[in-house]
Write a protein that holds these residues in place. Structure first.
Motif, PDB file in Angstrom:
ATOM      1  N   ARG A   7      63.803  50.391  77.795  1.00  0.00           N
ATOM      2  CA  ARG A   7      63.739  49.716  79.092  1.00  0.00           C
ATOM      3  C   ARG A   7      63.561  50.738  80.228  1.00  0.00           C
ATOM      4  O   ARG A   7      62.801  50.492  81.165  1.00  0.00           O
ATOM      5  CB  ARG A   7      65.013  48.892  79.315  1.00  0.00           C
ATOM      6  CG  ARG A   7      65.043  47.606  78.515  1.00  0.00           C
ATOM      7  CD  ARG A   7      66.346  46.848  78.698  1.00  0.00           C
ATOM      8  NE  ARG A   7      66.653  46.542  80.084  1.00  0.00           N
ATOM      9  CZ  ARG A   7      66.109  45.542  80.786  1.00  0.00           C
ATOM     10  NH1 ARG A   7      65.206  44.747  80.215  1.00  0.00           N
ATOM     11  NH2 ARG A   7      66.463  45.323  82.039  1.00  0.00           N
ATOM     12  N   CYS A 113      62.399  44.926  74.618  1.00  0.00           N
ATOM     13  CA  CYS A 113      62.987  45.502  75.830  1.00  0.00           C
ATOM     14  C   CYS A 113      62.956  44.569  77.026  1.00  0.00           C
ATOM     15  O   CYS A 113      63.633  44.840  78.031  1.00  0.00           O
ATOM     16  CB  CYS A 113      62.242  46.790  76.199  1.00  0.00           C
ATOM     17  SG  CYS A 113      62.486  48.166  75.062  1.00  0.00           S
ATOM     18  N   SER A 114      62.176  43.499  76.958  1.00  0.00           N
ATOM     19  CA  SER A 114      61.926  42.671  78.137  1.00  0.00           C
ATOM     20  C   SER A 114      62.904  41.503  78.251  1.00  0.00           C
ATOM     21  O   SER A 114      63.337  40.933  77.257  1.00  0.00           O
ATOM     22  CB  SER A 114      60.489  42.132  78.109  1.00  0.00           C
ATOM     23  OG  SER A 114      59.564  43.186  78.251  1.00  0.00           O
TER      24      SER A 114
END
Length: 206
Positions: A7, A113-114
């Motif tokens: 991230r 990661c989103s």
């Protein structure tokens, strides 16, 4: 994997927005589909484009707009970064070398990661590659990230893959008839994920 996708890496490679830790990965075709590139010269001569229904006629008249699918994704990305101010991005924005991490693995890691991921499927998009990547993402992350994923396809798009994905993985599927509707659908989805994180229905990723 010689390059680690995190991230922090993604956020560091994107510009500043109001909610820079809310990562919204936008997937979709970068090229528009054009039947002129699929059919041979003799086959094209046998087809009277003027006699075709409107949607099919458009598939032959897209030669000058081969990058329109990418331009659509960029406009949608810009709209989301402006309002509600989430950190919307395309895979190319993170600039991870495919020699270090192949494209499919990149997409899986970007999704992991989103906070939210959208698969955008326009009618004139060259959607085959997107479908393959989406399938790999769903196989890997549907159980842990399914509530953070949405498929948004244009009204004229029909896809056995989308139908089966909505059944097999209980994937959320939305439709849109215009670019304005597409943007509004994604804004609502981002707001919903954000509110669920704040309420504790979904885990915060930081």
């Amino acid at each position: 994997m010689s390059a680690s996708i995190t991230r922090d890496l993604i956020a560091d490679r994107l510009g500043d927005v109001q909610y820079d830790r809310f990562l919204f990965y936008i997937m979709g075709p970068y090229k528009s589909f054009d039947l002129n590139y699929v059919l041979g010269e003799e086959e094209r001569r046998r087809i009277d484009v003027e006699d075709l229904p409107g949607p099919l006629r458009a598939l032959f008249r897209n030669e000058g707009n081969i990058d329109e699918a990418h331009a659509l994704l960029r406009r949608v990305q810009g709209a989301l970064r402006d309002d509600p101010g989430v950190n919307a991005f395309l895979a190319v924005d993170v600039d991870v070398d495919v020699d270090d991490v192949d494209a499919v693995t990149q997409s899986i890691e970007f999704t992991r990661c989103s906070n939210a991921t959208a698969f955008v499927v326009p009618f004139l998009g060259h959607n085959f590659g997107v479908g393959e990547e989406a399938g790999s993402i769903l196989e890997t992350l549907a159980e842990s990230h399914g509530e953070r994923l949405v498929f948004v396809h244009e009204d004229d798009v029909t896809s056995a893959m989308i139908r089966s994905a909505s059944v097999r993985w209980d994937l959320r599927v939305e439709t849109y008839g215009s670019e304005v509707e597409l943007v509004e659908t994604l804004r609502r989805f981002a707001a919903e994920i954000m509110h669920r994180e704040r309420r504790g229905d979904l885990a915060r990723l930081d």
